[in-house]
Design a protein around this motif. Structure first.
Motif, short mmCIF file in Angstrom:
data_model
loop_
_atom_site.label_atom_id
_atom_site.label_comp_id
_atom_site.label_asym_id
_atom_site.label_seq_id
_atom_site.Cartn_x
_atom_site.Cartn_y
_atom_site.Cartn_z
N ARG A 259 2.82 1.27 -9.60
CA ARG A 259 3.74 1.50 -8.49
C ARG A 259 4.09 0.18 -7.79
O ARG A 259 5.23 -0.05 -7.39
CB ARG A 259 3.14 2.50 -7.50
CG ARG A 259 3.15 3.94 -8.01
CD ARG A 259 2.75 4.93 -6.95
NE ARG A 259 1.34 4.89 -6.61
CZ ARG A 259 0.38 5.57 -7.25
NH1 ARG A 259 0.68 6.36 -8.26
NH2 ARG A 259 -0.86 5.48 -6.86
N ASP B 188 12.33 0.95 1.55
CA ASP B 188 11.24 -0.01 1.76
C ASP B 188 11.60 -1.38 1.20
O ASP B 188 11.34 -2.41 1.83
CB ASP B 188 9.95 0.51 1.13
CG ASP B 188 9.45 1.80 1.76
OD1 ASP B 188 9.86 2.11 2.90
OD2 ASP B 188 8.66 2.50 1.11
N GLY C 194 8.57 6.32 2.30
CA GLY C 194 8.56 7.33 1.24
C GLY C 194 9.72 7.15 0.28
O GLY C 194 9.79 7.78 -0.76
N GLN D 79 -1.74 2.79 -9.24
CA GLN D 79 -1.27 2.06 -8.05
C GLN D 79 -0.67 0.71 -8.44
O GLN D 79 0.35 0.30 -7.90
CB GLN D 79 -2.41 1.88 -7.03
CG GLN D 79 -2.00 1.14 -5.77
CD GLN D 79 -0.89 1.82 -4.96
OE1 GLN D 79 -0.63 3.01 -5.12
NE2 GLN D 79 -0.23 1.07 -4.11
N ARG E 74 5.66 2.39 5.34
CA ARG E 74 6.38 2.95 4.20
C ARG E 74 7.15 4.19 4.61
O ARG E 74 6.65 5.03 5.35
CB ARG E 74 5.42 3.31 3.06
CG ARG E 74 4.62 2.17 2.47
CD ARG E 74 5.43 1.14 1.72
NE ARG E 74 6.21 1.63 0.62
CZ ARG E 74 5.85 1.59 -0.66
NH1 ARG E 74 4.67 1.08 -0.99
NH2 ARG E 74 6.66 2.03 -1.59
N GLY F 175 0.83 -1.20 0.00
CA GLY F 175 0.00 0.00 0.00
C GLY F 175 0.86 1.24 0.00
O GLY F 175 2.09 1.17 0.02
N GLU F 176 0.19 2.39 -0.01
CA GLU F 176 0.92 3.66 -0.04
C GLU F 176 1.54 3.98 1.32
O GLU F 176 2.60 4.59 1.38
CB GLU F 176 -0.01 4.78 -0.47
CG GLU F 176 -0.59 4.52 -1.84
CD GLU F 176 -0.46 5.70 -2.76
OE1 GLU F 176 0.12 6.71 -2.35
OE2 GLU F 176 -0.93 5.58 -3.87
N GLN F 177 0.88 3.57 2.42
CA GLN F 177 1.37 3.89 3.75
C GLN F 177 2.01 2.71 4.47
O GLN F 177 2.91 2.89 5.28
CB GLN F 177 0.23 4.44 4.61
CG GLN F 177 -0.30 5.75 4.07
CD GLN F 177 -1.45 6.28 4.92
OE1 GLN F 177 -1.72 5.76 5.99
NE2 GLN F 177 -2.10 7.31 4.43
N ASP G 56 -3.99 -4.55 6.85
CA ASP G 56 -2.98 -4.78 5.81
C ASP G 56 -2.32 -6.15 5.96
O ASP G 56 -2.07 -6.84 4.97
CB ASP G 56 -1.92 -3.67 5.84
CG ASP G 56 -2.51 -2.31 5.58
OD1 ASP G 56 -3.20 -2.16 4.56
OD2 ASP G 56 -2.31 -1.40 6.40
N ILE H 97 11.48 4.26 -1.89
CA ILE H 97 11.26 2.89 -2.37
C ILE H 97 12.46 1.99 -2.08
O ILE H 97 12.29 0.83 -1.72
CB ILE H 97 10.89 2.87 -3.88
CG1 ILE H 97 10.40 1.48 -4.29
CG2 ILE H 97 12.04 3.34 -4.74
CD1 ILE H 97 9.79 1.42 -5.67
#
Length: 139
Positions: free
Chosen positions: A74, A40, A35, A71, A33, A9-11, A121, A37
C-alpha cells in the motif's frame, strides 16, 4: 535541495522536511488520511510544491525478515502515485524499528502518553529522513 520524508500509515502520514542543504530533518507535521488515496496524494503534493521539494523519501515497512507485506504494498502504491502527480523522485527507506526509536526518544524526554500519540508519526518521519540524510553524507 530540500527532501521530504514520509511515514505513511493507515490513519496518518508523518511528514518531515530537510534543511535547504540536506543535512538535518525537522518535523513538519502530520496529514490525516482521508480514505481516498488521490486526495491524500494531492495533500502531500501541495507540501512538495510549497517547500520546493526535489526528492521524497518514503519509509517502507518491511517485515523483520526483510520481506514486504500488505502494508508495504500500500505504501509503494501511494509513493508511486505521489511521484507521478508531483513529478518528484521517490526513494524508499527501510523503516523497520523507526517507530520504536521515535517512541523511545519520546519516553526519554518524558512526554506524556497522550502527547506521544499526537507526535509519534511526525517523529518517525524525522527518523526516516535523518537516517537517509546521514547515509548520503557519508558518501
Amino acid at each position: 535541495m530540500r527532501v521530504l520524508g514520509l511515514d505513511v500509515g493507515e490513519q496518518r502520514i508523518g511528514v518531515a522536511l530537510s534543511d535547504p542543504l540536506g543535512w538535518t530533518a525537522q518535523g513538519l507535521g502530520t496529514v490525516k488520511r482521508s480514505g481516498d488515496i488521490e486526495q491524500d496524494v494531492a495533500e502531500i503534493a501541495k507540501l512538495i510544491a510549497e517547500h520546493e521539494v526535489r526528492k521524497v523519501v518514503v519509509g517502507l515497512p518491511k517485515n523483520m525478515n526483510g520481506t514486504l507485506g500488505p502494508q508495504a504494498e500500500r505504501v509503494q502504491e501511494f509513493a508511486n502515485n505521489l511521484g507521478k502527480k508531483a513529478s518528484v523522485q521517490v526513494e524508499f527507506w527501510d523503516e523497520r524499528l523507526t517507530t520504536v526509536a521515535a517512541e523511545r526518544t519520546l519516553l526519554i524526554a518524558d512526554v506524556s502518553r497522550k502527547k506521544r500519540k499526537q507526535v509519534i508519526d511526525k517523529l518517525a518521519a524525522v527518523v526516516i529522513l535523518q537516517n537517509y540524510l546521514d547515509s548520503k553524507s557519508m558518501v
